[in-house]
Design a protein around this motif. Structure first.
Motif, PDB file in Angstrom:
ATOM      1  N   PRO A   2       8.726  -7.146  13.033  1.00 29.04           N
ATOM      2  CA  PRO A   2       7.408  -6.633  11.859  1.00 29.04           C
ATOM      3  C   PRO A   2       8.111  -5.777  10.826  1.00 29.04           C
ATOM      4  CG  PRO A   2       7.025  -6.525  14.323  1.00 29.04           C
ATOM      5  CD  PRO A   2       8.644  -6.809  14.082  1.00 29.04           C
ATOM      6  N   HIS A   3       7.143  -5.474   9.844  1.00 28.82           N
ATOM      7  CA  HIS A   3       7.420  -4.685   8.834  1.00 28.82           C
ATOM      8  C   HIS A   3       7.053  -3.195   9.106  1.00 28.82           C
ATOM      9  CE1 HIS A   3       6.815  -2.658   4.983  1.00 28.82           C
ATOM     10  NE2 HIS A   3       7.718  -3.183   4.494  1.00 28.82           N
ATOM     11  N   GLN A   4       7.654  -2.113   8.769  1.00 26.77           N
ATOM     12  CA  GLN A   4       7.405  -0.816   9.163  1.00 26.77           C
ATOM     13  C   GLN A   4       5.905  -0.506   8.785  1.00 26.77           C
ATOM     14  OE1 GLN A   4       9.480   1.312  10.909  1.00 26.77           O
ATOM     15  NE2 GLN A   4       8.115   2.937  10.938  1.00 26.77           N
ATOM     16  N   VAL A   5       5.475  -0.924   8.037  1.00 32.41           N
ATOM     17  CA  VAL A   5       3.985  -0.476   7.209  1.00 32.41           C
ATOM     18  C   VAL A   5       3.163  -1.024   8.585  1.00 32.41           C
ATOM     19  CG1 VAL A   5       2.030  -1.034   5.799  1.00 32.41           C
ATOM     20  CG2 VAL A   5       4.510  -0.196   4.981  1.00 32.41           C
ATOM     21  N   ASP A   6       3.400  -2.391   8.754  1.00 34.95           N
ATOM     22  CA  ASP A   6       2.515  -3.138   9.757  1.00 34.95           C
ATOM     23  C   ASP A   6       2.372  -2.400  11.177  1.00 34.95           C
ATOM     24  OD1 ASP A   6       1.893  -5.184   7.967  1.00 34.95           O
ATOM     25  OD2 ASP A   6       3.446  -6.313   8.463  1.00 34.95           O
ATOM     26  N   LEU A   7       3.694  -2.061  11.609  1.00 35.63           N
ATOM     27  CA  LEU A   7       3.750  -1.172  12.703  1.00 35.63           C
ATOM     28  C   LEU A   7       3.042   0.062  12.520  1.00 35.63           C
ATOM     29  CD1 LEU A   7       7.706  -1.684  13.319  1.00 35.63           C
ATOM     30  CD2 LEU A   7       5.711  -2.732  14.711  1.00 35.63           C
ATOM     31  N   HIS A   8       3.053   0.696  11.387  1.00 31.57           N
ATOM     32  CA  HIS A   8       2.422   2.023  11.232  1.00 31.57           C
ATOM     33  C   HIS A   8       0.835   1.951  11.504  1.00 31.57           C
ATOM     34  CE1 HIS A   8       1.697   6.007   9.913  1.00 31.57           C
ATOM     35  NE2 HIS A   8       0.764   5.696   9.051  1.00 31.57           N
ATOM     36  N   VAL A   9       0.477   0.760  10.582  1.00 30.78           N
ATOM     37  CA  VAL A   9      -1.128   0.444  10.645  1.00 30.78           C
ATOM     38  C   VAL A   9      -1.525   0.147  11.865  1.00 30.78           C
ATOM     39  CG1 VAL A   9      -2.946  -1.103   9.850  1.00 30.78           C
ATOM     40  CG2 VAL A   9      -1.187  -0.141   8.154  1.00 30.78           C
ATOM     41  N   GLY A  10      -0.703  -0.598  12.665  1.00 31.23           N
ATOM     42  CA  GLY A  10      -1.055  -0.910  13.963  1.00 31.23           C
ATOM     43  C   GLY A  10      -1.355   0.356  15.086  1.00 31.23           C
ATOM     44  N   GLN A  11      -0.231   1.201  14.765  1.00 28.21           N
ATOM     45  CA  GLN A  11      -0.235   2.408  15.584  1.00 28.21           C
ATOM     46  C   GLN A  11      -1.704   3.205  15.312  1.00 28.21           C
ATOM     47  OE1 GLN A  11       3.464   3.923  14.780  1.00 28.21           O
ATOM     48  NE2 GLN A  11       4.737   2.846  16.214  1.00 28.21           N
ATOM     49  N   ARG A  12      -1.850   3.139  13.924  1.00 28.75           N
ATOM     50  CA  ARG A  12      -2.863   4.062  13.652  1.00 28.75           C
ATOM     51  C   ARG A  12      -4.239   3.455  14.246  1.00 28.75           C
ATOM     52  NH1 ARG A  12      -2.939   9.080  12.134  1.00 28.75           N
ATOM     53  NH2 ARG A  12      -4.464   8.881  10.375  1.00 28.75           N
ATOM     54  N   LEU A  13      -4.280   2.207  14.211  1.00 35.15           N
ATOM     55  CA  LEU A  13      -5.450   1.546  14.897  1.00 35.15           C
ATOM     56  C   LEU A  13      -5.667   1.942  16.270  1.00 35.15           C
ATOM     57  CD1 LEU A  13      -6.328  -2.189  14.226  1.00 35.15           C
ATOM     58  CD2 LEU A  13      -6.540  -1.234  16.391  1.00 35.15           C
ATOM     59  N   ARG A  14      -4.503   1.664  17.139  1.00 38.12           N
ATOM     60  CA  ARG A  14      -4.658   1.855  18.326  1.00 38.12           C
ATOM     61  C   ARG A  14      -5.026   3.438  18.556  1.00 38.12           C
ATOM     62  NH1 ARG A  14       0.396   0.854  19.898  1.00 38.12           N
ATOM     63  NH2 ARG A  14       0.021  -1.386  20.366  1.00 38.12           N
ATOM     64  N   GLN A  15      -4.421   4.076  18.015  1.00 35.31           N
ATOM     65  CA  GLN A  15      -4.453   5.770  18.298  1.00 35.31           C
ATOM     66  C   GLN A  15      -6.245   6.090  18.114  1.00 35.31           C
ATOM     67  OE1 GLN A  15      -2.788   8.200  15.143  1.00 35.31           O
ATOM     68  NE2 GLN A  15      -3.430  10.171  16.140  1.00 35.31           N
ATOM     69  N   ARG A  16      -6.525   5.482  16.880  1.00 34.54           N
ATOM     70  CA  ARG A  16      -8.102   5.704  16.632  1.00 34.54           C
ATOM     71  C   ARG A  16      -9.125   4.979  17.726  1.00 34.54           C
ATOM     72  NH1 ARG A  16     -11.866   9.341  14.793  1.00 34.54           N
ATOM     73  NH2 ARG A  16     -13.668   7.956  14.113  1.00 34.54           N
ATOM     74  N   ARG A  17      -8.712   3.877  18.057  1.00 33.46           N
ATOM     75  CA  ARG A  17      -9.354   3.048  19.297  1.00 33.46           C
ATOM     76  C   ARG A  17      -9.448   3.700  20.252  1.00 33.46           C
ATOM     77  NH1 ARG A  17      -8.080   0.279  23.282  1.00 33.46           N
ATOM     78  NH2 ARG A  17      -6.094  -0.125  22.467  1.00 33.46           N
ATOM     79  N   THR A  18      -8.310   4.247  20.777  1.00 37.84           N
ATOM     80  CA  THR A  18      -8.093   5.143  22.055  1.00 37.84           C
ATOM     81  C   THR A  18      -8.504   6.379  21.983  1.00 37.84           C
ATOM     82  OG1 THR A  18      -5.761   3.931  22.311  1.00 37.84           O
ATOM     83  CG2 THR A  18      -6.373   5.856  23.847  1.00 37.84           C
ATOM     84  N   LEU A  19      -8.765   6.890  20.938  1.00 38.92           N
ATOM     85  CA  LEU A  19      -9.523   8.389  20.660  1.00 38.92           C
ATOM     86  C   LEU A  19     -10.771   8.095  20.865  1.00 38.92           C
ATOM     87  CD1 LEU A  19      -8.204  11.183  20.517  1.00 38.92           C
ATOM     88  CD2 LEU A  19      -8.587  10.849  17.887  1.00 38.92           C
ATOM     89  N   LEU A  20     -11.393   7.163  20.509  1.00 43.84           N
ATOM     90  CA  LEU A  20     -12.884   6.752  20.572  1.00 43.84           C
ATOM     91  C   LEU A  20     -13.418   6.441  21.972  1.00 43.84           C
ATOM     92  CD1 LEU A  20     -13.896   5.116  17.120  1.00 43.84           C
ATOM     93  CD2 LEU A  20     -14.160   7.504  17.839  1.00 43.84           C
ATOM     94  N   GLY A  21     -12.128   5.970  22.855  1.00 41.32           N
ATOM     95  CA  GLY A  21     -12.489   5.324  23.929  1.00 41.32           C
ATOM     96  C   GLY A  21     -12.933   4.050  24.067  1.00 41.32           C
ATOM     97  N   MET A  22     -12.425   3.366  22.855  1.00 39.87           N
ATOM     98  CA  MET A  22     -13.020   2.080  22.849  1.00 39.87           C
ATOM     99  C   MET A  22     -12.059   1.043  23.352  1.00 39.87           C
ATOM    100  SD  MET A  22     -13.880   0.117  19.040  1.00 39.87           S
ATOM    101  CE  MET A  22     -15.225   1.286  18.644  1.00 39.87           C
ATOM    102  N   THR A  23     -12.503   0.069  24.134  1.00 38.30           N
ATOM    103  CA  THR A  23     -11.393  -1.069  24.451  1.00 38.30           C
ATOM    104  C   THR A  23     -11.129  -1.757  23.435  1.00 38.30           C
ATOM    105  OG1 THR A  23     -13.245  -2.514  25.235  1.00 38.30           O
ATOM    106  CG2 THR A  23     -12.539  -0.885  26.862  1.00 38.30           C
ATOM    107  N   GLN A  24      -9.993  -2.727  23.573  1.00 35.06           N
ATOM    108  CA  GLN A  24      -9.556  -3.744  22.579  1.00 35.06           C
ATOM    109  C   GLN A  24     -10.881  -4.821  22.463  1.00 35.06           C
ATOM    110  OE1 GLN A  24      -5.795  -5.130  24.223  1.00 35.06           O
ATOM    111  NE2 GLN A  24      -4.697  -3.854  22.693  1.00 35.06           N
ATOM    112  N   GLN A  25     -11.210  -5.128  23.848  1.00 33.94           N
ATOM    113  CA  GLN A  25     -12.539  -6.112  23.637  1.00 33.94           C
ATOM    114  C   GLN A  25     -13.674  -5.474  23.149  1.00 33.94           C
ATOM    115  OE1 GLN A  25     -12.459  -9.400  25.386  1.00 33.94           O
ATOM    116  NE2 GLN A  25     -14.208  -9.491  23.818  1.00 33.94           N
TER     117      GLN A  25
END
Length: 129
Positions: A2-25
């Motif tokens: 994966p490209h570094q930008v895609d990894l970064h965007v994915g990490q930021r997505l996971r971080q925000r989702r987790t911070l909100l207590g939101m599941t992937q579903q």
């Protein structure tokens, strides 16, 4: 790979989702896709299109720019303690469950105990240095 930008965007997505207590579903339902696709976005395996990123940003209540914040800092070398040379904390630190739990607990405290806890943490960090 994966490209570094895609990894970064994915990490930021996971971080925000987790911070909100939101599941992937729950996020997948809000966006109208399968949760496996969220997994692929978060891992950087799949790129997120501009329109999909916009919908995800709305579901996570952040501007699209949120996913790109810290990108240049991430490319710098990290010290062993997870900080960049300029003292900025590495984004990876915020993906750890322990970090998220600590942040949630901290903000659940009233102002006075929160200040005392922060002072304690700073004192311990100084003593360890």
């Amino acid at each position: 790979m994966p490209h570094q930008v895609d990894l970064h965007v994915g990490q930021r997505l996971r971080q925000r989702r987790t911070l909100l207590g939101m599941t992937q579903q729950k996020l997948a339902d809000a966006v109208g896709i399968k949760f496996q696709q969220i997994q692929k976005y978060e891992s950087g395996a799949n790129r997120i299109s501009a329109s999909r990123l916009w919908v995800i940003a709305r579901a996570l209540e952040v501007p699209v720019s949120h996913f790109f914040e810290g990108l240049t800092e991430e490319e710098r070398a990290l010290h062993e303690n997870g900080e960049h040379e300029d003292g900025v904390i590495a984004p990876e630190v915020f993906h750890q469950k322990e970090t998220i739990d600590l942040i949630r607990a901290y903000y659940n405290l009233k102002e006075a105990p929160r200040k005392r806890l922060l002072d304690l943490a700073k004192t311990l960090a100084d003593a360890a240095a």
